[in-house]
Structure formats: structure tokens, C-alpha cells
Design an enzyme around this catalytic site. Structure first.
Site, PDB file in Angstrom:
ATOM      1  N   CYS A 349      23.666  27.014 116.781  1.00  0.00           N
ATOM      2  CA  CYS A 349      23.424  25.647 116.331  1.00  0.00           C
ATOM      3  C   CYS A 349      22.098  25.617 115.575  1.00  0.00           C
ATOM      4  CB  CYS A 349      23.429  24.680 117.507  1.00  0.00           C
ATOM      5  SG  CYS A 349      22.094  24.979 118.663  1.00  0.00           S
ATOM      6  N   THR A 350      21.628  24.452 115.214  1.00  0.00           N
ATOM      7  CA  THR A 350      20.468  24.345 114.325  1.00  0.00           C
ATOM      8  C   THR A 350      19.200  24.962 114.924  1.00  0.00           C
ATOM      9  OG1 THR A 350      21.439  22.236 113.775  1.00  0.00           O
ATOM     10  CG2 THR A 350      19.303  22.715 112.794  1.00  0.00           C
TER      11      THR A 350
END
Ligand SMILES: [Zn+2]
Ligand SMILES: [Zn+2]
Length: 606
Positions: A349-350
Site C-alpha cells: 500500500c502507499t
């Protein structure tokens, strides 16, 4: 002048000479000894005078000493007060202001002082967070390196286990506000009982470092935190204000409090970007994008598409979620499970935070849900530091294609060597298209949203001006035409998920209880007297170090005591009370030793 003095000395009578001498001595600041006094005066009158004066002086000195002591004690007391919880953060010394506001020696001295402080903090950070291979500033055009690019962005999160109690949580909220305000930071601080998740900006990077150090000074847990800095961003990307937002979950999965699987026990293996990069190319691997679909559209990993022999090449999967709350149901979907069968699972994810609960949920299911257990998943891995850190390690993008959606004012960014403002970079063509007209487009702009489900819309500049209101590609694909239809679908999915789980006798998620007294001794009851064995229980409850089954008569009556390897493991075990084993709902509770018997008994080691 000197000669004149000498002449005067010669003309003086001996007594006048002595008197002058005394006068001169009196003006000296040093304290005179008795013998000196005796030398100075012969007559008893004078001796008494001197004695009086001496007493007076001694009294004065004593008084001064006493005053000094009182002052010192007062200072000490103040320091102690400053260290007390209500006033834990005395304001630091005044830092230097930018050059324009102060000049001269003082400014230079302050500047040096500041450089030294920065050096300290930097050294500390570099020790804890190895330096990325490329600094974001190193390849910027000279004109970009001007004063306008002075903003530093800080991303970090930290989960806390066991979660903070109400009092600790209130303190955390207060500290968040105090420290960020003191260091003049702006942005968002999401604070939950389970920790911090923050996106902050500042125009003074040293303030950023000092802020991080203050957090660590406040609570040791932040020594584990990976603080991610991006320097030299345009000043327009600074957040206008600071918002401290109390939240139930750092990432909203609908797994709040008791339903969240403990991360310490179940989290996936954290891989640094270079190791993750290697894993991305391994066969029989699935790469799960745990971000929302609209983020995944404009850029994601694209692992190699070939593999040797009978191996299947690595596969990227976008769960097509509108929000993270859909993840548990997606994971439970039979089609998802078919994809995961016999594979190793990579998640990303980010910034890394969404993988924490997502991987813990999958691993929890692998441990407790018979269907998931049977899938034979070969390990769960997550990208340490998220895409953000991967980009710093791989400025050319590595296996990444397209842009990375971000929740700060940049909206999105590319790996450094694909950024449009870098001279020798080769930006990727958009991998997505405008939802209204279909032309290649990868920029989210403005507050345009899908009018049925409300996710951000990817609309090109022309379509934005023409005010066309498209539905997102998910709504188009799922044939959702109104808000009502969307809400009904969402509700239906949750109900189906719960029904399926209940039918299999699986709890929706682990529960998580606090263990503030760090108890590691547990009492278990309602076990199957006929079929329960050591092996079954050890398999069911990981982390048992000692086991006491039998009562004094040597019988097993369906209950017993266990010692757990850690307070966390104990909390995780207690959290699972009520789970069914051998057809009976197991009862588990904390049961601290009363000190009468030796605990744990040495012979009970497993
Ligand atoms: Zn368009
Ligand atoms: Zn939509």
C-alpha cells in the site's frame, strides 16, 4: 602620575600610611584573614572595629549563601514540576529565525547551534532509517531548487499494542496537538487508541526532526517508527493548518477494538524494498494491492509475466475496493481464495499501514478458519515503508507502472526518474483514462466524485470544464445507477459475509483485549474432556510455554492453567475466548498467580 604617588608616600606619617593601606584593602572584594587584620592594626580599638566589620561581612556572606541556596532549590523544584506529566514538555530554547529577520554575530551563533542540533537528529535518523538511494532534491532542475521548494513532508504511522486505555489515549491526543503546534507543523494527525497515523508538512525540516525526537522522548514505542521524509517540495504543498483527528481505527476496516486481529501476533513478514522487489519476480506469487481501486487505476506494480516450466508467473490483483472496509469480505470470497491457493502472498500500500491489519487478518484466518487453512498459502509478506519507500530505493520505478496516488496536496507522484519536472526523466504514459471521454489521463483534480458511490473521479481537464458527471468504472461494470442501489449492494455484501462466516463456525475476526498488568497466566475451561490433548491445544493457542492440566487427584476435568510467552500472546489468547474447539466453546481468562505456589511449575514446561 606614578612618581607623584611615590612622592606622596614618602611624605606620609607611618600611621597615615597604615590607614591608607587599610582603606585600600577594604575596597578589595576578597575576604581578609584574621592574621592579615592583625597585621593591619595594632591598637585594640582598631581590632574591635575590624572584628565588627568582619562579623558584618561574614553575616552578609552567609545571607547571600542562604539566598543562593533558596534560589537553587526553587529552580530545582521548577525543573521537577516541568518534568511532571501535566507539564512534560517545557518549551525548548528559542530557535533561530530565518536569516532575513536577524543579522550579525548572534544570528551566526544561533545558526551554528541549529546546525549542530540538526546534525544530531540527522545522525539519529540515519541510524534508524537507512538513507534512501536517491534524495528527492538531487535531480531537480536548478530553478526548482530555489526558496519555493522548501516544504518537507513527513509520513508515519505507529500501532500500539496493547492499545492505550482512555487516560493514555487522552494524553496521546493532547501530546499530538502540543508537539505539532510547538514545532509549527501542519497537516493531519489521526490518533486512535491503537496508535498514530500522520501526514505532516513543515517549511523547516529541523523542526520536523525535533518533532520526531520529541515523540520518541515522550513514548519509546516511536523508536520503532519509520519516519519517511520527502524534502524540497513546492511551498504550495504545505497544509494550511493542523488537524488532530480522534479516530476509532487508524485505517477503517470495520475491525475496531475487539474485532481486530493483534498485529504483533499475526502480522505478515515485513520486507525492505530490495527484498520485496526480488519476491515480486518469483513464480507462484500473488501481489495484492490493498489500496482502493481508484488509487490502483493510475499506477501499480506490474510483476514479470513469464515463469519457467510448470510455475505460474507472479500475478497482480486489485481487489477493486471502494474503501478498506470491503477487504474482509473480499478476502473471504471463494474466488479470491481460489487465487490464493498454494501461493505466496505479497501485499503493498502507499505507506505500509494498510498492510498491517490486512496481512494480520489473512494470517489470522490462516490460523483459525479451516477453509483458509486448507488453501496452503506459502507465507504472507508486506512492503516495509510502502510504495513511498520503494520509490526512494528504485528511482526508476522498478516494477512499478504509472503514478502513485497520495493523500497530500500532490494528489499523485511518479518515481523520481519518471517525474515530469526532472530534466533527464522519461515520464510513463498514463496507464488509465478519463472516465468521461476515455482519453489517456492519470490526474485526479478538484473534488469531482462518482455521483453514485462517491469515490474520486478521474476526469480530464476538458471534461471537467464541460461539467460532465461520469460514474466510476466500478459502478459502470457493476451496473449501479443510483446512490440507493450502491448502498443496498454494500449492505448485502456485508450480510453475506457474516452469514458465510457464521455457517462455518468462524468468528468474523479475532478479538483483542487489553492486558495492562502484563499477566501471562491464563485459566482455561470448558474443554472437551475426552478428546483434548496437549498437541491440539498448543496448535490452537500459539505461545504457550507451560501447561498445567490435571487437578491434585491427577484427573483432567476440562480445565487448566497455561503460561504464555508474552503479555501480548496472553492478550491474544484471551481475545479468542468463545471460539469453538472439539465442539465446545473455549473459555479463557487472565488469572495472575497468587504467589502461594511456584508459578510456572518447572515440570509443566511444554
Ligand atoms: Zn475526458
Ligand atoms: Zn462509483
Amino acid at each position: 602620575m606614578k612618581n607623584e604617588k611615590r612622592r606622596k608616600d614618602l611624605t606620609m606619617t607611618p600611621s597615615a600610611k597604615k590607614a591608607r593601606c587599610w582603606k585600600a584593602k577594604r575596597s578589595l572584594p576578597t575576604i581578609q584573614t584574621n592574621s592579615e587584620m592583625k597585621d593591619d592594626t595594632d591598637s585594640s580599638d582598631q581590632a574591635e572595629k575590624v572584628k565588627k566589620k568582619k562579623d558584618k561581612r561574614e553575616k552578609k556572606i552567609k545571607k547571600e549563601k542562604k539566598e543562593k541556596k533558596v534560589k537553587k532549590d526553587k529552580k530545582k523544584e521548577q525543573k521537577r514540576k516541568d518534568r511532571s506529566p501535566e507539564n512534560k514538555f517545557p518549551l525548548k530554547r528559542q530557535r533561530y529565525e530565518p536569516e532575513s529577520s536577524s543579522t550579525g554575530e548572534a544570528s551566526t551563533r544561533n545558526h551554528i547551534q541549529q546546525e549542530e542540533t540538526t546534525g544530531d537528529s540527522l545522525a539519529q535518523y540515519n541510524r534508524n532509517n537507512p538513507r534512501p538511494r536517491a534524495e528527492s532534491s538531487s535531480l531537480l532542475k536548478p530553478e526548482d531548487k530555489d526558496a519555493d521548494r522548501c516544504v518537507t513532508l513527513l509520513l508515519f504511522y505507529q500501532y500500539v499494542e496493547p492499545v492505550w486505555n482512555e487516560e493514555q489515549y487522552q494524553e496521546a491526543l493532547r501530546i499530538a496537538e502540543t508537539l505539532a503546534t510547538r514545532h509549527q507543523l501542519s497537516g493531519r494527525m489521526r490518533v486512535a487508541r491503537e496508535g498514530f497515523n500522520c501526514t505532516l508538512t513543515s517549511k523547516h525540516r529541523t523542526e520536523m526532526y525535533d518533532f520526531c525526537q520529541s515523540l520518541r522522548d515522550w513514548n519509546d514505542v516511536f523508536y520503532k517508527t519509520e519516519f519517511k521524509f520527502t524534502h524540497d517540495l513546492p511551498s504550495a504543498q504545505a497544509f494550511p493548518q493542523l488537524k488532530v483527528i480522534p479516530v476509532v481505527e487508524l485505517v477503517h476496516y470495520g475491525l475496531e477494538g475487539r474485532k481486530a486481529p493483534p498485529i504483533a501476533q499475526y502480522s505478515g513478514v515485513h520486507l525492505e524494498p530490495t527484498h520485496y522487489h526480488q519476491k515480486l519476480a518469483e513464480p507462484n506469487t500473488v501481489v495484492i494491492d490493498v489500496r482502493n481501486h481508484y488509487e490502483a487505476v493510475i499506477g501499480h506494480f506490474q510483476p514479470p509475466t513469464e515463469a519457467d516450466g510448470e510455475d505460474t508467473p507472479p500475478k497482480y490483483i486489485d481487489p477493486k475496493m471502494r474503501k478498506s472496509t470491503e477487504f474482509p469480505a473480499w478476502l473471504d470470497n471463494p474466488e479470491t481464495q481460489k487465487e490464493l491457493k498454494g501461493k505466496q502472498v505479497l501485499m503493498f500500500c502507499t505507506g505500509g499501514i494498510r498492510c498491517e491489519r490486512a496481512s494480520a487478518l489473512l494470517k489470522y484466518k490462516m490460523a483459525t478458519d479451516p477453509v483458509v487453512k486448507d488453501l496452503g498459502i506459502k507465507g504472507v509478506y508486506q512492503l516495509q515503508g510502502g510504495i513511498d519507500k520503494y520509490f526512494k530505493e528504485f528511482p526508476d520505478g522498478g516494477y512499478w507502472k504509472g503514478k502513485n496516488y497520495v493523500f497530500d496536496k500532490r494528489f499523485s507522484h511518479a518515481p523520481l526518474l519518471k517525474e515530469e519536472h526532472v530534466p533527464e526523466a522519461k515520464p510513463d504514459a498514463p496507464i488509465s483514462s478519463c472516465e468521461a471521454c476515455g482519453k489517456p489521463w492519470d490526474k485526479f483534480r478538484g473534488k469531482q466524485r462518482c455521483y453514485t458511490c462517491g469515490v474520486p473521479s478521474l476526469v480530464c481537464r476538458d471534461c471537467l470544464e464541460s461539467k460532465s458527471k461520469p460514474r466510476c468504472d466500478l459502478c459502470v461494470a457493476q451496473n449501479i445507477r443510483s446512490k440507493r442501489e450502491w448502498r443496498e449492494k454494500e449492505q448485502q455484501e456485508i450480510e453475506e459475509y457474516e452469514k458465510r462466516s457464521k455457517a462455518r463456525g468462524v468468528l468474523l475476526a479475532a478479538t483483542h483485549k487489553e492486558n495492562q498488568n502484563n499477566v501471562t497466566r491464563l485459566f482455561l475451561k470448558n474443554m472437551c474432556r475426552k478428546n483434548m490433548t496437549d498437541a491440539i491445544l498448543l496448535d490452537f493457542l500459539p505461545g504457550i510455554t507451560h501447561l498445567v492440566w490435571k487437578n491434585r487427584a491427577g484427573e483432567f476435568t476440562g480445565q487448566g492453567w497455561v503460561e504464555m510467552e508474552s503479555p501480548e500472546a496472553a492478550a491474544a489468547a484471551v481475545a479468542r475466548t468463545g471460539e469453538v474447539i472439539l465442539g465446545r466453546a473455549l473459555h479463557i481468562k487472565f488469572d495472575p498467580p497468587d504467589g502461594k505456589d511456584v508459578w510456572p511449575p518447572p515440570h509443566s514446561k511444554v
